[in-house]
Structure formats: C-alpha cells, structure tokens
Scaffold this active site. Structure first.
Site, PDB file in Angstrom:
ATOM      1  N   CYS A 105       2.186  -6.354   0.928  1.00  0.00           N
ATOM      2  CA  CYS A 105       0.779  -6.162   1.274  1.00  0.00           C
ATOM      3  C   CYS A 105      -0.136  -5.813   0.100  1.00  0.00           C
ATOM      4  O   CYS A 105      -1.197  -6.414  -0.044  1.00  0.00           O
ATOM      5  CB  CYS A 105       0.597  -5.119   2.372  1.00  0.00           C
ATOM      6  SG  CYS A 105       2.074  -4.556   3.181  1.00  0.00           S
ATOM      7  N   ARG A 134      14.344  -2.442  -0.551  1.00  0.00           N
ATOM      8  CA  ARG A 134      14.176  -1.111   0.019  1.00  0.00           C
ATOM      9  C   ARG A 134      15.494  -0.368  -0.095  1.00  0.00           C
ATOM     10  O   ARG A 134      16.553  -0.931   0.171  1.00  0.00           O
ATOM     11  CB  ARG A 134      13.757  -1.201   1.495  1.00  0.00           C
ATOM     12  CG  ARG A 134      12.425  -1.910   1.661  1.00  0.00           C
ATOM     13  CD  ARG A 134      12.002  -2.006   3.116  1.00  0.00           C
ATOM     14  NE  ARG A 134      10.798  -2.825   3.211  1.00  0.00           N
ATOM     15  CZ  ARG A 134      10.246  -3.229   4.349  1.00  0.00           C
ATOM     16  NH1 ARG A 134      10.798  -2.863   5.500  1.00  0.00           N
ATOM     17  NH2 ARG A 134       9.165  -3.967   4.356  1.00  0.00           N
ATOM     18  N   GLN A 152      10.923 -11.614   3.489  1.00  0.00           N
ATOM     19  CA  GLN A 152      10.174 -11.649   4.741  1.00  0.00           C
ATOM     20  C   GLN A 152       9.338 -12.917   4.809  1.00  0.00           C
ATOM     21  O   GLN A 152       8.837 -13.392   3.791  1.00  0.00           O
ATOM     22  CB  GLN A 152       9.210 -10.453   4.800  1.00  0.00           C
ATOM     23  CG  GLN A 152       9.886  -9.108   4.802  1.00  0.00           C
ATOM     24  CD  GLN A 152       8.854  -7.994   4.830  1.00  0.00           C
ATOM     25  OE1 GLN A 152       8.015  -7.892   3.949  1.00  0.00           O
ATOM     26  NE2 GLN A 152       8.927  -7.151   5.843  1.00  0.00           N
ATOM     27  N   ASP A 154       6.296 -13.298   5.478  1.00  0.00           N
ATOM     28  CA  ASP A 154       5.215 -12.338   5.586  1.00  0.00           C
ATOM     29  C   ASP A 154       3.866 -13.045   5.581  1.00  0.00           C
ATOM     30  O   ASP A 154       3.731 -14.095   4.968  1.00  0.00           O
ATOM     31  CB  ASP A 154       5.296 -11.409   4.359  1.00  0.00           C
ATOM     32  CG  ASP A 154       4.704 -10.042   4.630  1.00  0.00           C
ATOM     33  OD1 ASP A 154       4.259  -9.797   5.769  1.00  0.00           O
ATOM     34  OD2 ASP A 154       4.686  -9.230   3.699  1.00  0.00           O
ATOM     35  N   HIS A 156      -0.591 -11.891   5.881  1.00  0.00           N
ATOM     36  CA  HIS A 156      -1.644 -10.930   6.194  1.00  0.00           C
ATOM     37  C   HIS A 156      -2.888 -11.675   6.607  1.00  0.00           C
ATOM     38  O   HIS A 156      -3.298 -12.630   5.951  1.00  0.00           O
ATOM     39  CB  HIS A 156      -1.899 -10.031   4.985  1.00  0.00           C
ATOM     40  CG  HIS A 156      -0.720  -9.159   4.685  1.00  0.00           C
ATOM     41  ND1 HIS A 156       0.242  -9.514   3.779  1.00  0.00           N
ATOM     42  CD2 HIS A 156      -0.312  -7.986   5.244  1.00  0.00           C
ATOM     43  CE1 HIS A 156       1.184  -8.582   3.762  1.00  0.00           C
ATOM     44  NE2 HIS A 156       0.889  -7.654   4.638  1.00  0.00           N
ATOM     45  N   LYS A 236       0.929  -1.948  17.158  1.00  0.00           N
ATOM     46  CA  LYS A 236       1.664  -3.181  16.858  1.00  0.00           C
ATOM     47  C   LYS A 236       2.289  -3.774  18.105  1.00  0.00           C
ATOM     48  O   LYS A 236       2.493  -3.090  19.109  1.00  0.00           O
ATOM     49  CB  LYS A 236       2.754  -2.899  15.824  1.00  0.00           C
ATOM     50  CG  LYS A 236       3.769  -1.862  16.291  1.00  0.00           C
ATOM     51  CD  LYS A 236       4.929  -1.729  15.311  1.00  0.00           C
ATOM     52  CE  LYS A 236       5.965  -0.738  15.817  1.00  0.00           C
ATOM     53  NZ  LYS A 236       7.204  -0.764  15.051  1.00  0.00           N
ATOM     54  N   HIS A 282      -0.913  -7.362   9.679  1.00  0.00           N
ATOM     55  CA  HIS A 282       0.310  -7.666   8.962  1.00  0.00           C
ATOM     56  C   HIS A 282       1.268  -8.271   9.976  1.00  0.00           C
ATOM     57  O   HIS A 282       1.397  -7.755  11.068  1.00  0.00           O
ATOM     58  CB  HIS A 282       0.860  -6.346   8.397  1.00  0.00           C
ATOM     59  CG  HIS A 282       2.223  -6.437   7.826  1.00  0.00           C
ATOM     60  ND1 HIS A 282       2.481  -6.225   6.503  1.00  0.00           N
ATOM     61  CD2 HIS A 282       3.408  -6.701   8.398  1.00  0.00           C
ATOM     62  CE1 HIS A 282       3.769  -6.369   6.284  1.00  0.00           C
ATOM     63  NE2 HIS A 282       4.372  -6.653   7.412  1.00  0.00           N
TER      64      HIS A 282
END
Length: 409
Positions: A105, A134, A152, A154, A156, A236, A282
């Site tokens: 992000c 992570r 991911q 991913d 946004h 979410k 996200h």
RNA sequence: GCCCACAUAGCUCAGUAGGUAGAGCACAUUCUUGGUAAGAAUGAGGUCACCGGUUCGAGUCCGGUUGUGGGCUCCA
C-alpha cells in the site's frame, strides 16, 4: 474419519512433492519460503495470466514497486508503530535504514501522490502482484497456506465518496467471478464492522459499512456480520470459499482504509476546485498466490482442471516402433496449443499408464500398431474411463472444449 | 511464541536386549518390444538432524539446540 483420510491424501504438502510442484528447504533457504518448481510455476503462470487479463478488462492498471523502502515510508504509514513485530529487520545502506515490505500500500500511495489528482482521474484502480515478507511466528507456518514470503494479487482503489458504492459492488462481483473461474462456487461472505479502537470519522464508517452491507445484500450470497471485527483503519468484507471437502478458506478480502489517506494526506481536486479526501479500498482476491495454490491443490486433490494442468496429454507408444508416430502426434497437439509429453522410455505400456495416472495427467493417448495403421489415437482419461480409438482432430476438439470451459475431468 | 509428539537413503518406513545400518519405491546400467495402474537382473546411494553426556562400545539411554507434525493464538 473418512474425511480425515481424504484430507490426508489431498494434503497439498504431499501432493506438492509427489507432483513436483513446489518445495521448501529450511536448512538452506529458510522456513516459510517457497520454491516453485517448473510444474507449479506453470500453474502459477496460468493463474496469474488469467487473473491479470480480466483485471485489465476490469479497468485495473498494473504497477510495479520495489521490495524495500526507507524507514520514513513505514513511519509515515504507521507500520513501524502497529506492525513492526511482523516486519523483517532493516537493512542499512548509506546510513539509511530500508525495510522489506510487508504490504504494498505505501508504495501505491506514493504513485497516487506523484501528481495532483483530479476528480476526473477517479476511480484509480492500481494493481500489483506484489511480493511481501512478514515475520510469522515459527509455530504458525504451514505448507503454502501460511508462509513468510508471498505474492498478493493486490490492488488499491482510490475513488470519490459518491463512486464508492459502485466500486464495492464491482469488486465484490469481480472477486466472485474470478473464484468461480477456478472452480469454487460455494461462498460465504462476512462483514466486519468498526472495532472499539479505530481511526477515521464516524460519518465515513457509517457510509462505508452501509455500502458494504448493501453490496452484500445485492450479491445474493449468504453473509454474516462480525460485529467489531474490522481493522482499526476500516471495515471489510471477507470471502470464504468451501472446498471439495467442505472446508472453509478465507481467500478474498476487501478492506476500507481510513488511515493511509490521512497519514499521507491524499487529495483530489473536486469540481469545486477544492481538495477532497479520496476513499481508499485495499483488496486481494486470490489472497496470495501461495495460499491460493495450496487451497487449489487440496480442492482438486491434484486433479487440476485441464486448463491448469501442467502436462495435459501423455503419449504412450506401446513399443518403440510407434515412437516416431508419437512424436508426430505430439507436434500436431503442440500446434493445437496443448501441453504434451511423449513417454518413450523402455517401460511397458502398463507401467507408462501407471506413471501417467500417478502424475494425474488428464489425457493418455495409447499408440500401438493398430492406431498407427489407422492414423488414430486411443484415448484414456485419468479417471480410468476409456474413450477408445478416434481421429486426432476429434480428440483435439474434445480437449480444447475442456480447456475452453475450464472443466475438470 | 505456548502445549504435546516426532527426527534413520531423494520418498515411505524397518532396526529386535545398547555391539559401528536394512527393505520397498525412485535413480543408473543392461536385458526385455509388451494392448489400458508396477517385466527382470545388476548397481550406486546414509557423519542414523546437530551439540554434549552416560558406557569398553550409542541409530538405540540422558540433556540441550535446531527443525518438522498436531493443537492454541494470529493472518493473505
């Protein structure tokens, strides 16, 4: 009990080794770090290729960002305050500390901020297959489904407040359509609402939760509400799929973020000529390529649908007299876009069939003297069914249909 | 990270009372040319996770470390 047995047979760690899809190596590489082998890599390529294509069709734009960034980025984003124990230790270069990214992000936010944005630019849908690291506590690592380095799917979404309900609707449907393409059609949706400790104005929480709730109602799928279970930065929706053994897996997540737009002071210029704060959403749909692959392996028990199978057709000449014929057929099948291997080893036909079965190859073409003379192929499916002799064109049409319709045999 | 269990060949596992390692599969070579899930022979392959202790002697007993599996907690 029976289900336990079945789950054990489908364990993606076992199938990953048996089918030569991936491995880990804690001595030399480290726990929770995945080595994708050629066959697993091909499946990943196909999964990504399919998903990227429909992302482009869905109005997403692809970006690429680095794996490390300066500490000031992670201070500003709040990660060093709230997420530091999950981050790898910093790397020092030229007296500057760089952190390996646990999320994409902050980089996407920097792209947003690289110029002044107008309401005419919105919505912006910024996607990246971003690899993040992570630190997961040692006891929680598990095969592909819980790892320390993962990619991911991913994206946004940056949008104006009035665009937000439509964007939520779109992303929810997009997610469900994508999961269906991979053979999941049993969904359960969850809305997680504001927790006690949170950032952001109440009005925004109201609007966001309301938008999510309405999108859930419109989706027509069963949903539940997890009161107070949202992230501190926003509510979410999580999508759980149920696999072939009726086990639930959380794959997709769609999250509001009230935190980063504030911290990075994101704005767009509205029709009134004044700066406004955009909404930021996200979302990761497959979640991570690693976890998704693990779930996919178990869902199919290694019997992937034909479009995702690394080797779709195994050619089995009965004696080496048919080897040249097999290579000729292989060339034609490759020209037709199929992934083919010829078993020209000196094993007997029975053994070749057994090996192809164990590799879970959907189509076996038996080629003996009869087939060669007639210019045909004799088709056996991995489920044991024999379709018998047929013209090559007939087989190609049949295989291509299975690929086209993404069906599993 | 916590609780419990486990760690022998690439994989699955044997190893009997502590006496310095075995099978099947896979792999290599050779023979075999066989109609729908394993043809045969030969061969190569192990510092018994690592460190220390007990013992004349440890794969085997004891302690520690690391890792793995299951559960808890947490997540994509």
């Amino acid at each position: 009990m029976q289900r336990l047995e079945e789950a054990k047979k489908r364990d993606h760690r076992k199938l990953g080794r048996d089918l030569d899809l991936f491995s880990t190596n804690h001595e030399m590489v480290g726990g929770g770090l995945i080595l994708w082998h050629p066959k697993g890599g091909l499946i990943r390529y196909l999964m990504e290729e399919h998903s990227k294509r429909i992302h482009l069709e869905g109005g997403y734009e692809f970006v690429f960002t680095p794996h490390i960034g300066r500490s000031v980025l992670w201070e500003t984003s709040g990660h060093l305050d709230f997420y530091k124990e999950s981050m790898y230790a910093p790397i020092e270069i030229d007296n500057q500390e760089y952190y390996l990214k646990p999320m994409n992000c902050p980089f996407h936010v920097q792209i947003y901020k690289s110029r002044v944005r107008s309401y005419r630019d919105l919505p912006i849908r910024m996607a990246e297959w971003g690899t993040v690291y992570r630190y997961e506590r040692s006891g929680v690592l598990h095969g592909l489904t819980r790892v320390r380095g993962f990619t991911q799917d991913d994206a946004h979404l940056f949008c104006a407040p009035e665009q937000m309900p439509e964007e939520i609707d779109k992303v929810l449907n997009f997610s469900i359509d994508l999961l269906k393409d991979f053979g999941f059609d049993d969904f359960k949706l969850y809305l997680s609402t504001r927790p006690e400790k949170r950032v952001g104005e109440e009005a925004k929480w109201d609007a966001a939760e309301d938008a999510l709730l309405q999108a859930l109602q419109r989706s027509g799928y069963p949903y539940d509400i997890n009161e107070g279970d949202g992230a501190f930065y926003g509510p979410k929706i999580d999508i759980y799929v149920t696999d072939a053994l009726e086990r639930p897996w959380q794959l997709s997540t769609i999250q509001f973020d009230f935190n980063l737009p504030e911290r990075f002071d994101l704005t767009f210029i509205g029709p009134d000529g004044q700066p406004h704060r955009p909404y930021m959403i996200h979302r990761a749909l497959m979640g991570s390529m690693e976890r998704f692959f693990g779930v996919l392996i178990e869902h199919y028990g290694g019997n992937f649908p034909v479009w995702l199978t690394p080797v779709q057709v195994k050619l089995i000449p009965i004696t080496d007299t048919q080897n040249d014929y097999a290579y000729e057929i292989a060339r034609k099948l490759k020209d037709a876009g199929l992934r083919v291997e010829v078993d020209d080893s000196d094993a007997r036909m029975n053994a070749k069939i057994r090996n192809a079965q164990l590799e879970k190859i959907p189509y076996m073409l038996i080629l003996g003297a009869k087939e060669m003379d007639a210019g045909q192929v004799n088709v056996r499916l991995r489920n044991g069914k024999r379709l018998g002799a047929m013209a090559l064109e007939e087989f190609i049409a049949l295989a291509q249909e299975a690929i086209e319709k993404k069906i599993a045999i």
